[in-house]
Scaffold this motif. Structure first.
Motif, PDB file in Angstrom:
ATOM      1  N   THR A 269       0.829  -1.219   0.000  1.00 36.44           N
ATOM      2  CA  THR A 269       0.000   0.000   0.000  1.00 36.44           C
ATOM      3  C   THR A 269       0.857   1.260   0.000  1.00 36.44           C
ATOM      4  O   THR A 269       0.341   2.348   0.233  1.00 36.44           O
ATOM      5  CB  THR A 269      -0.942   0.050   1.223  1.00 36.44           C
ATOM      6  N   ILE A 270       2.160   1.111  -0.200  1.00 30.66           N
ATOM      7  CA  ILE A 270       3.024   2.298  -0.191  1.00 30.66           C
ATOM      8  C   ILE A 270       3.608   2.523  -1.586  1.00 30.66           C
ATOM      9  O   ILE A 270       3.559   1.628  -2.432  1.00 30.66           O
ATOM     10  CB  ILE A 270       4.158   2.167   0.854  1.00 30.66           C
ATOM     11  N   GLY A 271       4.161   3.727  -1.774  1.00 25.45           N
ATOM     12  CA  GLY A 271       4.788   4.040  -3.058  1.00 25.45           C
ATOM     13  C   GLY A 271       3.761   4.458  -4.099  1.00 25.45           C
ATOM     14  O   GLY A 271       2.580   4.666  -3.785  1.00 25.45           O
ATOM     15  N   PRO A 272       4.192   4.561  -5.374  1.00 23.02           N
ATOM     16  CA  PRO A 272       3.281   5.016  -6.433  1.00 23.02           C
ATOM     17  C   PRO A 272       2.034   4.129  -6.520  1.00 23.02           C
ATOM     18  O   PRO A 272       2.117   2.912  -6.317  1.00 23.02           O
ATOM     19  CB  PRO A 272       4.130   4.883  -7.702  1.00 23.02           C
ATOM     20  N   LEU A 273       0.916   4.745  -6.857  1.00 24.67           N
ATOM     21  CA  LEU A 273      -0.347   3.992  -6.932  1.00 24.67           C
ATOM     22  C   LEU A 273      -0.246   2.829  -7.914  1.00 24.67           C
ATOM     23  O   LEU A 273      -0.871   1.784  -7.721  1.00 24.67           O
ATOM     24  CB  LEU A 273      -1.486   4.924  -7.350  1.00 24.67           C
ATOM     25  N   VAL A 274       0.548   3.013  -8.951  1.00 28.35           N
ATOM     26  CA  VAL A 274       0.645   1.968  -9.978  1.00 28.35           C
ATOM     27  C   VAL A 274       1.337   0.710  -9.443  1.00 28.35           C
ATOM     28  O   VAL A 274       1.224  -0.362 -10.032  1.00 28.35           O
ATOM     29  CB  VAL A 274       1.362   2.538 -11.241  1.00 28.35           C
ATOM     30  N   ASP A 275       1.985   0.851  -8.285  1.00 24.42           N
ATOM     31  CA  ASP A 275       2.632  -0.326  -7.679  1.00 24.42           C
ATOM     32  C   ASP A 275       1.779  -0.942  -6.572  1.00 24.42           C
ATOM     33  O   ASP A 275       2.259  -1.766  -5.797  1.00 24.42           O
ATOM     34  CB  ASP A 275       4.012   0.063  -7.131  1.00 24.42           C
ATOM     35  N   ARG A 276       0.531  -0.517  -6.462  1.00 24.93           N
ATOM     36  CA  ARG A 276      -0.360  -1.073  -5.436  1.00 24.93           C
ATOM     37  C   ARG A 276      -1.384  -1.989  -6.114  1.00 24.93           C
ATOM     38  O   ARG A 276      -2.213  -1.529  -6.900  1.00 24.93           O
ATOM     39  CB  ARG A 276      -1.075   0.054  -4.681  1.00 24.93           C
ATOM     40  N   PRO A 277      -1.342  -3.264  -5.783  1.00 24.64           N
ATOM     41  CA  PRO A 277      -2.188  -4.221  -6.526  1.00 24.64           C
ATOM     42  C   PRO A 277      -3.682  -4.166  -6.178  1.00 24.64           C
ATOM     43  O   PRO A 277      -4.481  -4.766  -6.882  1.00 24.64           O
ATOM     44  CB  PRO A 277      -1.603  -5.574  -6.139  1.00 24.64           C
ATOM     45  N   THR A 278      -4.052  -3.467  -5.113  1.00 28.46           N
ATOM     46  CA  THR A 278      -5.418  -3.429  -4.551  1.00 28.46           C
ATOM     47  C   THR A 278      -5.690  -4.759  -3.830  1.00 28.46           C
ATOM     48  O   THR A 278      -5.027  -5.759  -4.112  1.00 28.46           O
ATOM     49  CB  THR A 278      -6.547  -3.157  -5.577  1.00 28.46           C
ATOM     50  N   LEU A 293      -0.561   3.056   3.791  1.00 31.12           N
ATOM     51  CA  LEU A 293      -0.003   3.383   5.110  1.00 31.12           C
ATOM     52  C   LEU A 293       0.408   4.852   5.218  1.00 31.12           C
ATOM     53  O   LEU A 293       0.112   5.515   6.222  1.00 31.12           O
ATOM     54  CB  LEU A 293       1.202   2.471   5.392  1.00 31.12           C
ATOM     55  N   LEU A 294       1.066   5.387   4.193  1.00 40.03           N
ATOM     56  CA  LEU A 294       1.513   6.777   4.291  1.00 40.03           C
ATOM     57  C   LEU A 294       0.337   7.755   4.229  1.00 40.03           C
ATOM     58  O   LEU A 294       0.387   8.825   4.840  1.00 40.03           O
ATOM     59  CB  LEU A 294       2.546   7.092   3.193  1.00 40.03           C
ATOM     60  N   TYR A 341       9.039   1.882   9.319  1.00 38.04           N
ATOM     61  CA  TYR A 341       8.556   2.761   8.242  1.00 38.04           C
ATOM     62  C   TYR A 341       7.859   3.977   8.850  1.00 38.04           C
ATOM     63  O   TYR A 341       8.014   5.103   8.390  1.00 38.04           O
ATOM     64  CB  TYR A 341       7.579   2.000   7.333  1.00 38.04           C
ATOM     65  N   VAL A 342       7.100   3.752   9.914  1.00 40.09           N
ATOM     66  CA  VAL A 342       6.357   4.860  10.537  1.00 40.09           C
ATOM     67  C   VAL A 342       7.304   5.763  11.331  1.00 40.09           C
ATOM     68  O   VAL A 342       7.279   6.986  11.184  1.00 40.09           O
ATOM     69  CB  VAL A 342       5.248   4.311  11.473  1.00 40.09           C
ATOM     70  N   SER A 343       8.158   5.159  12.149  1.00 40.18           N
ATOM     71  CA  SER A 343       8.833   5.972  13.172  1.00 40.18           C
ATOM     72  C   SER A 343      10.349   6.010  13.042  1.00 40.18           C
ATOM     73  O   SER A 343      11.015   6.704  13.804  1.00 40.18           O
ATOM     74  CB  SER A 343       8.469   5.432  14.558  1.00 40.18           C
ATOM     75  N   GLY A 344      10.921   5.270  12.089  1.00 39.63           N
ATOM     76  CA  GLY A 344      12.379   5.230  11.975  1.00 39.63           C
ATOM     77  C   GLY A 344      12.920   6.456  11.254  1.00 39.63           C
ATOM     78  O   GLY A 344      12.251   7.064  10.418  1.00 39.63           O
ATOM     79  N   GLY A 345      14.157   6.806  11.571  1.00 40.77           N
ATOM     80  CA  GLY A 345      14.811   7.915  10.880  1.00 40.77           C
ATOM     81  C   GLY A 345      15.063   7.548   9.431  1.00 40.77           C
ATOM     82  O   GLY A 345      15.051   6.364   9.064  1.00 40.77           O
ATOM     83  N   PRO A 346      15.335   8.567   8.594  1.00 41.55           N
ATOM     84  CA  PRO A 346      15.582   8.284   7.181  1.00 41.55           C
ATOM     85  C   PRO A 346      16.865   7.482   6.949  1.00 41.55           C
ATOM     86  O   PRO A 346      17.129   7.039   5.832  1.00 41.55           O
ATOM     87  CB  PRO A 346      15.666   9.672   6.537  1.00 41.55           C
ATOM     88  N   ASP A 347      17.636   7.302   8.031  1.00 39.67           N
ATOM     89  CA  ASP A 347      18.854   6.496   7.902  1.00 39.67           C
ATOM     90  C   ASP A 347      18.580   5.008   8.135  1.00 39.67           C
ATOM     91  O   ASP A 347      19.476   4.173   8.035  1.00 39.67           O
ATOM     92  CB  ASP A 347      19.909   6.993   8.906  1.00 39.67           C
ATOM     93  N   THR A 348      17.334   4.664   8.478  1.00 38.64           N
ATOM     94  CA  THR A 348      16.999   3.246   8.641  1.00 38.64           C
ATOM     95  C   THR A 348      16.455   2.727   7.308  1.00 38.64           C
ATOM     96  O   THR A 348      16.028   3.516   6.457  1.00 38.64           O
ATOM     97  CB  THR A 348      15.914   3.040   9.720  1.00 38.64           C
ATOM     98  N   LYS A 349      16.448   1.398   7.163  1.00 35.76           N
ATOM     99  CA  LYS A 349      16.015   0.824   5.880  1.00 35.76           C
ATOM    100  C   LYS A 349      14.597   1.286   5.511  1.00 35.76           C
ATOM    101  O   LYS A 349      14.347   1.810   4.431  1.00 35.76           O
ATOM    102  CB  LYS A 349      16.087  -0.702   5.973  1.00 35.76           C
ATOM    103  N   TRP A 350      13.655   1.106   6.441  1.00 34.63           N
ATOM    104  CA  TRP A 350      12.272   1.416   6.090  1.00 34.63           C
ATOM    105  C   TRP A 350      11.957   2.897   6.253  1.00 34.63           C
ATOM    106  O   TRP A 350      11.071   3.433   5.579  1.00 34.63           O
ATOM    107  CB  TRP A 350      11.315   0.514   6.879  1.00 34.63           C
ATOM    108  N   ALA A 352      14.056   5.086   5.274  1.00 35.71           N
ATOM    109  CA  ALA A 352      14.537   5.591   3.980  1.00 35.71           C
ATOM    110  C   ALA A 352      13.472   5.375   2.905  1.00 35.71           C
ATOM    111  O   ALA A 352      13.267   6.205   2.017  1.00 35.71           O
ATOM    112  CB  ALA A 352      15.822   4.869   3.599  1.00 35.71           C
ATOM    113  N   GLU A 353      12.776   4.264   3.024  1.00 31.58           N
ATOM    114  CA  GLU A 353      11.696   3.978   2.065  1.00 31.58           C
ATOM    115  C   GLU A 353      10.596   5.038   2.199  1.00 31.58           C
ATOM    116  O   GLU A 353      10.067   5.531   1.207  1.00 31.58           O
ATOM    117  CB  GLU A 353      11.145   2.578   2.375  1.00 31.58           C
ATOM    118  N   ARG A 354      10.283   5.376   3.459  1.00 32.25           N
ATOM    119  CA  ARG A 354       9.261   6.414   3.696  1.00 32.25           C
ATOM    120  C   ARG A 354       9.727   7.750   3.131  1.00 32.25           C
ATOM    121  O   ARG A 354       8.947   8.484   2.514  1.00 32.25           O
ATOM    122  CB  ARG A 354       8.998   6.531   5.214  1.00 32.25           C
TER     123      ARG A 354
END
Ligand code: AHR
Length: 654
Positions: A269-278, A293-294, A341-350, A352-354
């Motif tokens: 459910t994250i990222g561009p809409l075209v990458d969300r399968p529904t 989620l975002l 993804y919700v609470s990690g800094g941009p230096d964490t894996k998820w 950074a994804e956020r």
């Protein structure tokens, strides 16, 4: 208060404090409150929001997307909510093409095979929207689609908003440059001096023969805070007026899905809409996952709420569960990733994804709920599943408060989530539910088999994660609002224990077929929305919360009189909530011994002639709170509470 219309409706009436002596009223009651004696704390996070993809709450509701079934799912009847357009002598066929799509998440598309068309006689498709498409005058609607053509000869594509009744386009644009590879194209449709209406549809057509493939057709009105992929303004304004402190997200049953493969898989459910399968919601329709989620987190940001994140815990509604131990590990890791993804800094894996998804700053997260209503899991696996999540999450995030959804013995949960769906009479009893740790609960019947031991002050804190008085459909009537208000007085009195509570579900699309669950706080169609009497009770209670309860005593109150008395220490104000659920007026003597109070006080009142009186989409403001000023107030005063009334009295201390 939520909207200008409502603000205009607030009659500012100056009324003198008086004793009403009339027939049809109860014996006088006496309420003594001691503003100088704070007793227990009131949680600043007491009132929050809860809903999910139910009743077209997101798709067809809060999520402002105007195109229904933008990814072209079909069934035996055809491609849902899409129809063929053949103007004049144009001829075309449409079908779902399973062999091509713009992404691996959306591998299929709509194929429009145009056999014959010209500039005046175009062929294509139309979408009917969510029971129409609401259009307002002089407004820009922003849209996009992914497309490719059999050859570039397909020429320009026309996109129009067409009035259902006149057949005339009220806004139109052309999209050039459709190539033979998938590409996203954008357009803007501007209305003129039209009359606002939801009787409109979207047409996408071409004026030449050829083959056109379409996917992810999207159209948005202006959104709250101008967010791209954002939310309906009217609904956000109504929620803002509820002063919510948190959002329980993403649900409910919606978190779990009917089957494990239908759970809320946040990574899809994250990222561009075209990458969300529904995916399929357990409320029997497909979720576009535009509310990913975002987007939930953006909703929190816009309304200054903290997210209360519910993570999937290995149980789905059709009694499917994941065995604790090695089988559950990937799900635990998924929850850890989600928290990051919700609470990690941009230096964490998820984190950074956020950041890549557009939000580098982490969100503050204090509460994580493990599962939903796991008392339904007949395998009895919840204790072990909860414990496995608990240990892994606490090891990495020791400060997070972890909520359990059913009793657990192996570890002590920080918080327990309790759910109550009851009738008004039940809530009149349950107003006393948390008043004493060892109180007699025999009159209290919990909503279903989710029996918890009666909560005590030494056990976990309580999160009433779903509750409602269920009377009235689609939205609650005044009788339900009275039940809710009585219940909320009990929550406030016990908010040292009950740290959070949320009415559920909150939203309902009132169109035929829009509702899967009766009695929802706020109703709407494509064009407009309204708050139920119970919504206004929430607004009133949350607008005057206070930080401490104060010592108080009610005498001769009878069985239908409920109250809570709280203090706002900083503002030196007492907030008195008074609920008269009786059909008779209730005279009440208020005594505040030993304190000086300002000579005038503010009263906000919601009342009705009958429990069945309600608001509706046709009559949205039949019952709204009315504000007035009480004069000649001193530390002893008489007020009369009308039949079927909820009031908040704000008294300034001196
Ligand atoms: O609020 C409606 C449903 O009630 C929720 O999805 C679920 O948690 C509860 O059973």
């Amino acid at each position: 208060m939520p909207e200008k219309t409502f603000a205009r409706l607030l009659a500012i009436v100056a009324i003198a404090v008086s004793t009403v002596v009339a027939s049809g009223q109860n014996a006088p009651a006496t309420l003594t409150i001691h503003p100088d004696q704070p007793t227990s704390t009131v949680s600043p996070t007491l009132y929050g929001l809860m809903t999910e993809e139910i009743n077209y709450s997101y798709d067809g509701g809060l999520y402002a997307e105007m195109v229904r079934n933008r990814t072209f799912r079909g069934d035996w009847s055809g491609i849902l909510y899409w129809y063929l357009v053949e103007d004049g002598n144009a001829r075309a066929k449409i079908e779902v093409d399973e062999s091509t799509g713009p992404s691996s998440a959306l591998p299929k598309s709509l194929k429009v095979n145009i056999e014959q068309a010209d500039a005046k006689n175009q062929a294509g498709v139309l979408n009917v929207g969510w029971w129409g498409m609401a259009l307002h005058r002089n407004t820009i609607y922003k849209g996009s689609f992914y497309a490719k053509a059999g050859s570039t000869d397909i020429g320009p594509i026309t996109v129009s908003l067409v009035n259902d009744n006149t057949g005339k386009a009220v806004a139109s644009a052309t999209v050039d440059g459709i190539g033979t590879d998938w590409k996203q194209h954008t357009f803007a449709l501007k209305t003129g001096e039209i009359e606002a209406s939801a009787s409109n549809h979207l047409v996408i057509s071409a004026g030449r023969a050829g083959t056109l493939w379409l996917q992810l057709v999207s159209l948005f009105p202006p959104t709250y805070h101008d967010r791209t992929n954002g939310f309906r303004k009217d609904l956000m304004e109504k929620m803002a007026a509820m002063h919510p402190a948190f959002l329980r997200m993403p649900g409910g049953n919606y978190l779990e899905g009917d089957h494990i493969k239908e759970r809320f898989e946040w990574k899809k459910t994250i990222g561009p809409l075209v990458d969300r399968p529904t995916h399929r919601s357990p409320w029997n329709y497909q979720s576009s996952d535009g509310m990913g989620l975002l987007e939930f987190l953006g909703w929190c940001e816009d309304l200054h709420m903290q997210p209360l994140l519910a993570v999937y815990a290995g149980y789905s509604l059709s009694q499917e569960h994941v065995n604790p131990g090695a089988d559950l590990e990937p799900y635990v890791q998924d929850a850890l990733d989600e928290i990051e993804y919700v609470s990690g800094g941009p230096d964490t894996k998820w984190g950074a994804e956020r950041a890549k998804d557009g939000h580098p700053a982490p969100f503050k997260l204090s509460y994580v709920e493990i599962g939903n209503e796991d008392w339904f899991d007949r395998s009895g696996s919840y204790d072990e599943r909860y414990t496995q999540f608990y240990k892994a999450i606490k090891a990495k995030y020791p400060d997070l408060q972890l909520i359990a959804t059913a009793p657990v013995k192996s570890v002590k949960p920080d918080v327990i989530d309790e759910h109550y769906y009851v009738r008004a009479t039940q809530n009149f009893h349950d107003a006393a539910h948390y008043d004493t740790p060892d109180g007699n609960s025999s009159s209290m019947q919990k909503w279903d088999s989710g029996h918890f031991d009666r909560a005590d002050r030494n056990g976990p804190k309580i999160f009433v994660g779903e509750w409602a008085t269920r009377e009235g459909s689609p939205t609650p009537n005044m009788g339900a609002a009275l039940g809710d208000a009585a219940w909320m007085t009990g929550l406030e009195r016990n908010s040292d224990l009950v740290v959070m509570a949320a009415y559920a579900p909150m939203l309902v699309n009132v169109n035929p077929g829009g509702m899967q669950w009766e009695t929802d706080l706020i109703g709407y169609n494509a064009m407009k929305s309204y708050g139920s009497p119970a919504y206004y009770a929430q607004v009133m209670f949350a607008s005057y919360l206070g930080d401490h309860t104060v010592a108080s005593r009610l005498e001769n109150g009878g069985e239908k009189l409920f109250y809570s008395a709280t203090l706002n220490t900083a503002k030196k104000q007492i907030y008195l909530k008074l609920v008269n659920a009786s059909s008779d007026a209730q005279p009440l003597e208020l005594a505040m011994p030993g304190v000086h109070v300002a000579a005038s006080a503010r009263m906000v009142r919601l009342s009705a002639p009958d429990t069945q009186t309600t608001n509706s989409i046709e009559d949205p403001t039949r019952l709204v709170p009315v504000e007035s000023t009480l004069h000649n107030v001193n530390s002893k005063l008489m007020v009369t509470l009308p039949p079927y009334s909820i009031q908040v009295l704000q008294i300034d201390l001196q």
